[in-house]
Motif scaffolding. Structure first.
Motif, short mmCIF file in Angstrom:
data_model
loop_
_atom_site.label_atom_id
_atom_site.label_comp_id
_atom_site.label_asym_id
_atom_site.label_seq_id
_atom_site.Cartn_x
_atom_site.Cartn_y
_atom_site.Cartn_z
N GLY A 97 1.20 13.80 -8.26
CA GLY A 97 1.42 15.10 -8.87
C GLY A 97 2.92 15.40 -8.84
N THR A 98 3.30 16.41 -8.08
CA THR A 98 4.73 16.75 -7.95
C THR A 98 5.30 16.31 -6.61
OG1 THR A 98 4.14 18.94 -7.09
CG2 THR A 98 4.48 18.73 -9.48
N THR A 99 4.45 15.69 -5.77
CA THR A 99 4.88 15.32 -4.41
C THR A 99 5.39 13.88 -4.38
OG1 THR A 99 3.19 16.78 -3.50
CG2 THR A 99 4.16 15.14 -2.01
N PRO A 100 6.61 13.63 -3.92
CA PRO A 100 7.12 12.26 -3.80
C PRO A 100 6.33 11.47 -2.76
CG PRO A 100 8.92 13.86 -3.70
CD PRO A 100 7.64 14.63 -3.55
N VAL A 101 6.10 10.22 -3.01
CA VAL A 101 5.42 9.34 -2.05
C VAL A 101 6.20 8.04 -1.95
CG1 VAL A 101 3.13 10.31 -2.48
CG2 VAL A 101 3.91 8.35 -3.81
N THR A 102 5.99 7.33 -0.84
CA THR A 102 6.64 6.04 -0.62
C THR A 102 5.58 4.95 -0.45
OG1 THR A 102 6.74 6.43 1.77
CG2 THR A 102 8.65 7.10 0.45
N VAL A 103 6.03 3.71 -0.57
CA VAL A 103 5.11 2.57 -0.45
C VAL A 103 5.70 1.57 0.55
CG1 VAL A 103 4.20 2.82 -2.79
CG2 VAL A 103 6.16 1.32 -2.39
N SER A 104 4.83 0.74 1.10
CA SER A 104 5.25 -0.30 2.04
C SER A 104 4.85 -1.67 1.49
CB SER A 104 4.60 -0.10 3.40
OG SER A 104 5.06 1.10 4.00
N ASP B 34 0.84 -1.20 0.00
CA ASP B 34 0.00 0.00 0.00
C ASP B 34 0.87 1.25 0.00
OD1 ASP B 34 0.83 0.45 2.60
OD2 ASP B 34 -1.18 0.72 3.41
N ILE B 35 0.20 2.38 -0.19
CA ILE B 35 0.87 3.68 -0.28
C ILE B 35 0.91 4.31 1.10
CG2 ILE B 35 0.79 5.97 -1.34
CD1 ILE B 35 -0.87 4.64 -3.62
N VAL C 224 -2.26 -10.72 -8.98
CA VAL C 224 -2.47 -9.44 -8.29
C VAL C 224 -3.96 -9.20 -8.11
CG1 VAL C 224 -2.04 -6.96 -8.35
CG2 VAL C 224 -0.40 -8.53 -9.40
N SER C 225 -4.34 -8.65 -6.98
CA SER C 225 -5.71 -8.19 -6.78
C SER C 225 -5.68 -6.81 -6.11
CB SER C 225 -6.51 -9.17 -5.93
OG SER C 225 -6.03 -9.20 -4.61
N HIS C 226 -6.68 -6.02 -6.44
CA HIS C 226 -6.83 -4.69 -5.84
C HIS C 226 -7.90 -4.81 -4.77
CE1 HIS C 226 -7.53 -0.09 -6.54
NE2 HIS C 226 -7.24 -0.38 -5.29
N VAL C 227 -7.45 -4.81 -3.52
CA VAL C 227 -8.37 -5.01 -2.40
C VAL C 227 -9.33 -3.84 -2.27
CG1 VAL C 227 -8.51 -5.38 0.09
CG2 VAL C 227 -6.63 -6.39 -1.23
N GLY C 228 -8.85 -2.65 -2.56
CA GLY C 228 -9.65 -1.44 -2.41
C GLY C 228 -8.77 -0.31 -1.91
N GLY C 229 -9.18 0.94 -2.20
CA GLY C 229 -8.37 2.07 -1.78
C GLY C 229 -6.98 1.97 -2.37
N ASP C 230 -5.96 2.04 -1.50
CA ASP C 230 -4.57 1.97 -1.97
C ASP C 230 -3.93 0.62 -1.63
OD1 ASP C 230 -4.71 2.70 0.78
OD2 ASP C 230 -2.61 3.26 0.73
N ASP D 280 -4.98 8.75 -9.79
CA ASP D 280 -3.93 8.56 -10.80
C ASP D 280 -2.78 7.72 -10.24
OD1 ASP D 280 -5.33 10.00 -12.66
OD2 ASP D 280 -4.25 11.89 -12.29
N LEU D 281 -2.42 7.98 -8.99
CA LEU D 281 -1.32 7.25 -8.37
C LEU D 281 -1.69 5.76 -8.20
CD1 LEU D 281 1.41 7.09 -6.95
CD2 LEU D 281 0.27 7.87 -4.84
N ILE D 282 -2.91 5.51 -7.72
CA ILE D 282 -3.35 4.11 -7.56
C ILE D 282 -3.39 3.41 -8.91
CG2 ILE D 282 -5.35 2.68 -6.96
CD1 ILE D 282 -5.98 4.70 -4.75
#
Length: 583
Positions: free
Chosen positions: A522-529, A451-452, A490-496, A469-471
């Protein structure tokens, strides 16, 4: 099943009260001729004929002959015959009587007849059955021998040799009582069968017992790999039917369909006659019967066949090996032969003169493949009826192209209902089922939860559209990865949240793909776990247990700064941070 003194004999000795079936009493004196049998059973023995239905079309695809219980203790007589060393003789007598009793119904559907492994091992004992078939103008290829207990009375090699001989004689073969009969898996894996019937003892628990579901999922997976069709026997409730449908089993029979005659049935739980599973149907799952005649038949013989009540609207002419030579549709043919002078012109002439060349398709062809072939113009416009053949080119039945279109449309609609509209990835059930299958196969695998980080903050600051867009980008990356890794789902459980299952050797590729990308909202960096759990045989008992073990690993991964990967091993308390602080 009949059971006594440790001997289980197949259910041809009984049909349950209220079962949907056509009943026929056998008149005295019909078993006669050069192949007469010593009678083990009274002449007034009755038979019922229970349909087998396709969950793709709602059509009856076969009927099974069952001796009706009453004053005649069929099971006891079979046990007596076994004790006397004459089980095959009694068995064949029942088979002969079933064929003769079914003949007046003229269903044109394949007829399933229960026989014991003892009888099949002595394949030459079936000669009286072949003689009876010739008397009623049936061919061995129209008969499916359902082989049942006792299996312990013959060696595996003797049974397999007899089965090969039965195939040479033209009979089709199936196993009865899968899950309860004393049949080894080694024998099942080597046997030349095209169908296996699951015993009701398993069907009954398919809706409630996790262990039974796991076994049946493994059996469905095995059957799919081997091109073996499964039948759920004695379905009694809508709950059982729903469980069977979820498993992807395509053929059913039982008390739930009481009152139905061979033909079309509205299956419970649907508004229409069809109840498709998510599995893409093949031609052999959608067969319709046709009148079959020798390729040398005359127009008069075709006319008589097509004008009988309740007959299908097509005739297929077959050569001496059962391969289609021509086809005739009812309307056009009758218009030609019943018009002025039509009978005089055509009656005694070969039907082939008014026939069309058969348009054949293999029985194992998938519906989607067929529709692609039709779309490419392989068949003339308006060609709605195709002849289905086996791998030797022998006739199996007809398939209607509009029904294939309808079945595929329904499958796609039901599949779409389970797909996440944002990423077009399937929901949790897809990976949950895959985990259960791999557990049943004792196959090592890794389960993963991705997730994000701080996704709510992403939505609150960058907006919902940017979050979507990110998801969507993350889902696309996982989908592309799955296309290159054969064991990854792969499955998309919901949300992120995304749930993943893969081979242990695919974990590094998964981590590289999702952790080394500079994700941005957008222009903001994000991380995932990323949390992963390595599962081996016996360490995890179910999907639910795997999901429970993943939860603390995910919590630990989210506590690590940056994009991170925490891995655990099922059956141990060990967890290790494999990557952290990545962009």
């Amino acid at each position: 099943m009949w059971t006594a003194e440790g001997c289980a004999l197949s259910n041809r000795g009984r049909v349950r009260t209220g079962s949907s079936a056509l009943v026929r009493k056998l008149e005295p004196g019909v078993v006669r001729g050069d192949h007469a049998l010593v009678a083990w059973f009274p002449a007034d023995l009755e038979f019922a004929f229970q349909p087998l239905y396709s969950l793709h079309t709602g059509e009856a695809v076969a009927v099974e002959a069952l001796a009706v219980p009453g004053e005649v203790a069929v099971g006891k007589m079979l046990l007596d015959a076994r004790a006397a060393g004459r089980l095959a003789e009694a068995d064949v007598e029942l088979a002969v009587r079933a064929v003769l009793a079914e003949a007046p119904h003229a269903t044109l559907l394949p007829l399933h007849i229960n026989v014991t492994a003892v009888t099949v091992a002595a394949a030459d004992a079936l000669e009286p059955l072949r003689h009876a078939l010739s008397q009623v103008a049936r061919r061995p290829r129209e008969i499916v021998l359902e082989i049942g207990a006792p299996f312990e009375d013959v060696t595996a090699d003797a049974l397999l040799s007899g089965m090969r001989r039965c195939r040479e004689l033209g009979f089709r073969l199936a196993f009865d009582g899968i899950g309860t009969a004393n049949l080894s898996w080694a024998t099942l894996s080597r046997a030349p069968v095209e169908l296996a019937k699951i015993d009701h003892a398993l069907v009954r628990h398919a809706a409630e017992d996790v262990s039974t579901v796991a076994f049946l999922e493994a059996l469905v997976s095995y059957a799919a790999r081997r091109d073996l069709r499964l039948v759920a026997g004695d379905v009694e409730t809508e709950g059982e039917l729903a469980a069977v449908r979820r498993l992807g089993i395509r053929l059913v029979q039982g008390r739930l369909f009481t009152g139905s005659r061979p033909g079309r049935v509205t299956l419970p739980g649907t508004a229409s006659g069809a109840t498709p599973s998510f599995a893409v149907p093949r031609m052999q799952d959608m067969l319709r019967p046709a009148v079959t005649l020798p390729g040398t038949a005359t127009c008069e013989q075709v006319r008589v066949a097509l004008t009988r009540p309740h007959m299908p609207g097509a005739v297929v002419g077959l050569d001496d090996r059962g391969r289609p030579e021509w086809t005739i549709e009812r309307d056009g043919f009758l218009l030609a032969v019943t018009g002025p002078y039509g009978h005089a012109l055509y009656a005694s002439r070969p039907a082939a003169r008014l026939a069309d060349k058969p348009r054949t398709v293999p029985a194992d062809l998938g519906a989607l493949q067929l529709l692609s072939t039709v779309a490419r113009g392989a068949y003339p416009p308006g060609e709605d009826t195709l002849v289905v053949v086996d791998d030797l080119g022998r006739y199996q039945g007809l398939v209607l192209v509009p029904e294939v279109v309808h079945a595929m449309a329904t499958v796609k609609i039901e599949q779409a209902a389970t797909v996440n509209p944002l990423t077009r990835l399937p929901g949790t059930d897809a990976v949950a089922g895959e985990i259960e299958r791999r557990l049943a196969d004792s196959e090592p695998f890794a389960a993963a939860w991705l997730d994000i980080d701080s996704f709510k903050q992403v939505n609150d600051t960058a907006g919902l559209a940017v979050g979507d867009d990110l998801i969507r980008a993350l889902g696309q990356a996982l989908g592309e990865l799955a296309g290159g890794l054969p064991k990854l789902r792969v499955s998309h459980v919901g949300g992120d949240d995304f749930l993943i299952v893969c081979g242990v050797d695919e974990l590094t590729a998964l981590a590289d793909r999702v952790l080394e990308v500079p994700w941005r909202a957008g222009t903001t960096p994000v991380t995932v776990s990323l949390a992963t759990l390595i599962c081996t045989a016996g360490a995890v008992g179910s999907y639910r247990e795997a999901a429970k073990l993943l939860a603390p690993l995910k919590k630990q991964a989210k506590s690590v700064p940056g994009s991170s990967w925490v891995n655990g091993w099922a059956g141990t308390a060990e967890a290790k941070v494999l990557r952290h602080g990545q962009r």
